[in-house]
Enzyme design. Structure first.
Site, mmCIF file in Angstrom:
data_model
loop_
_atom_site.group_PDB
_atom_site.id
_atom_site.type_symbol
_atom_site.label_atom_id
_atom_site.label_comp_id
_atom_site.label_asym_id
_atom_site.label_seq_id
_atom_site.Cartn_x
_atom_site.Cartn_y
_atom_site.Cartn_z
ATOM 1 C CG ASN A 172 -1.704 1.265 1.373
ATOM 2 O OD1 ASN A 172 -1.738 2.094 0.458
ATOM 3 N ND2 ASN A 172 -2.354 1.433 2.527
ATOM 4 C CE LYS A 191 -0.017 3.092 4.770
ATOM 5 N NZ LYS A 191 0.075 3.144 6.219
ATOM 6 C CG HIS A 218 -5.727 1.953 5.053
ATOM 7 N ND1 HIS A 218 -5.268 2.882 5.950
ATOM 8 C CD2 HIS A 218 -4.757 1.020 4.937
ATOM 9 C CE1 HIS A 218 -4.055 2.522 6.350
ATOM 10 N NE2 HIS A 218 -3.721 1.391 5.749
ATOM 11 C CD GLU A 261 -2.734 5.404 6.674
ATOM 12 O OE1 GLU A 261 -2.710 5.505 5.427
ATOM 13 O OE2 GLU A 261 -1.837 4.829 7.321
ATOM 14 C CD GLU A 297 -3.447 -2.455 7.124
ATOM 15 O OE1 GLU A 297 -2.396 -2.772 6.563
ATOM 16 O OE2 GLU A 297 -3.964 -1.336 7.013
ATOM 17 N N GLY A 303 2.496 2.238 10.735
ATOM 18 C CA GLY A 303 3.454 3.341 10.602
ATOM 19 C C GLY A 303 4.137 3.714 11.904
ATOM 20 C CB SER A 357 5.193 -1.962 11.841
ATOM 21 O OG SER A 357 4.808 -0.611 12.090
#
Ligand code: 13P
Length: 257
Positions: free
Chosen positions: A13, A15, A101, A103, A173, A179, A219
Site C-alpha cells: 500500500n 499510500k 483502510h 487512514e 491492521e 506506521g 509495520s
C-alpha cells in the site's frame, strides 16, 4: 483450516507516495528484485495512488505484479467531484482495491456503512477487494478487539454473496501498529486473524472460512515477515513503508514462498 488451501497475498500500500515517474521506477526495481526468483507461492500486488495507475500497469506488464488502487467510490458515475468509480479503475487495468483502510476511517470520515457500499461497487465491477479492519489502541486495552473486528467485518460484508466473497481478502491492521514501528506479535496477529476467520465461518460456513485469505498489516517488514507469515491464520501481508523499498518488499515476497 488448512493454510495450504489459501493463496498467500503480499500487497504493498503505497499510500500518498511516489509520482508517476517514480512509480515506474519502483515497479521496475521490484521486477528486478524478483527476477529469477520463485514468485508463484504468493500473489503480488502493488496498490498505488490513482495518478500512478497508468504507469504502474504499463511497467508491471509481463511480470507477476498485479496493480491495485487505494480506494474507490460507490456510485457508478455522477456529480461526485474528485471521486473515482470502480469502472474507471477496471478500465485502467486495476485488479485490486483497498477498502476501509484505517487512514480513510480516521481522516476522511469512512464508516462501516460506506465501506459496505464501496465493497459492493468494487465487486460488481469485477475488482478484487482488500477489506481492512482493525482496532484502535484504546479498544485493544479495553479488551474489545474481537468485537470491533467482527462488527467491521460483518457490516462491510452485508449483502455480499458467498460467490462474491471469493474475490474478497481481509487485511487485519491494528491501528496502533500502522506506521509506528510497533508490530503486533505474531501470536497477536494470528489470534485476531483467526477470530476474523471464525466470523467468516459464522456468516458463510467453514469451507469459506478455510478458503479466505486474511492478511496482517502494520509495520510488517523484511525482518519480521517470515515469523508473521508462518502463523496458521496469517495468509499474507498488507505492507506500507516497507513496500516502498524494492529490496525489502522482495524479502517479504521471498518469505511468503
Ligand atoms: P506500515 O507498514 O507502514 O505500518 O503500514 C501498514 C499499512 O497501513 C498498510 O495498509
Amino acid at each position: 483450516m488448512n493454510k495450504q488451501l489459501r493463496k498467500a497475498v503480499i500487497a504493498g500500500n503505497w499510500k500518498m507516495n511516489k509520482t508517476p515517474a517514480e512509480a515506474t521506477e519502483l515497479i521496475n526495481a521490484i521486477k528486478a528484485e524478483l527476477d529469477g526468483k520463485k514468485t508463484d507461492g504468493c500473489e503480488i500486488v502493488a496498490c498505488v495512488p490513482y495518478v500512478d495507475i497508468a504507469n504502474a500497469v504499463e511497467a508491471a506488464k509481463g511480470s507477476p505484479i498485479h496493480i491495485g488502487a487505494e480506494n474507490v467510490h460507490w456510485e457508478k458515475s455522477g456529480a461526485y467531484t474528485g471521486e473515482i468509480s470502480a469502472d474507471m479503475l477496471k478500465e485502467c487495468g486495476v485488479e485490486y482495491v483497498i477498502i476501509g483502510h484505517s487512514e480513510r476511517r480516521q481522516y476522511f470520515g469512512e464508516t462501516d456503512g460506506t465501506v459496505n457500499k464501496r465493497v459492493h461497487a468494487a465487486l460488481e465491477a469485477g475488482l478484487k477487494v482488500i477489506l481492512c479492519v482493525g482496532e484502535l489502541l484504546t479498544e485493544r486495552e479495553q479488551g474489545v478487539t474481537a468485537e470491533i473486528v467482527a462488527k467491521q467485518t460483518k457490516i462491510a460484508l452485508l449483502g455480499v454473496t458467498a460467490e462474491q466473497l471469493k474475490n474478497v481478502i481481509i487485511a487485519y491492521e491494528p491501528v496502533w501498529a500502522i506506521g509506528t514501528g510497533k508490530t503486533a506479535t505474531a501470536d497477536q496477529a494470528n489470534e485476531v486473524c483467526g477470530a476474523i476467520r471464525m466470523v467468516i465461518g459464522g456468516l458463510y460456513g467453514l469451507k469459506a472460512a478455510a478458503g479466505i485469505t486474511i492478511q496482517y498489516g502494520g509495520s510488517m517488514n523484511a525482518k519480521n515477515a517470515s515469523e508473521l507469515l508462518a502463523k496458521e491464520h496469517v495468509d499474507g501481508g498488507l505492507i506500507g513503508g516497507a513496500s516502498l523499498k524494492a529490496p525489502d518488499f522482495g524479502v517479504i515476497i521471498a518469505a511468503a514462498q
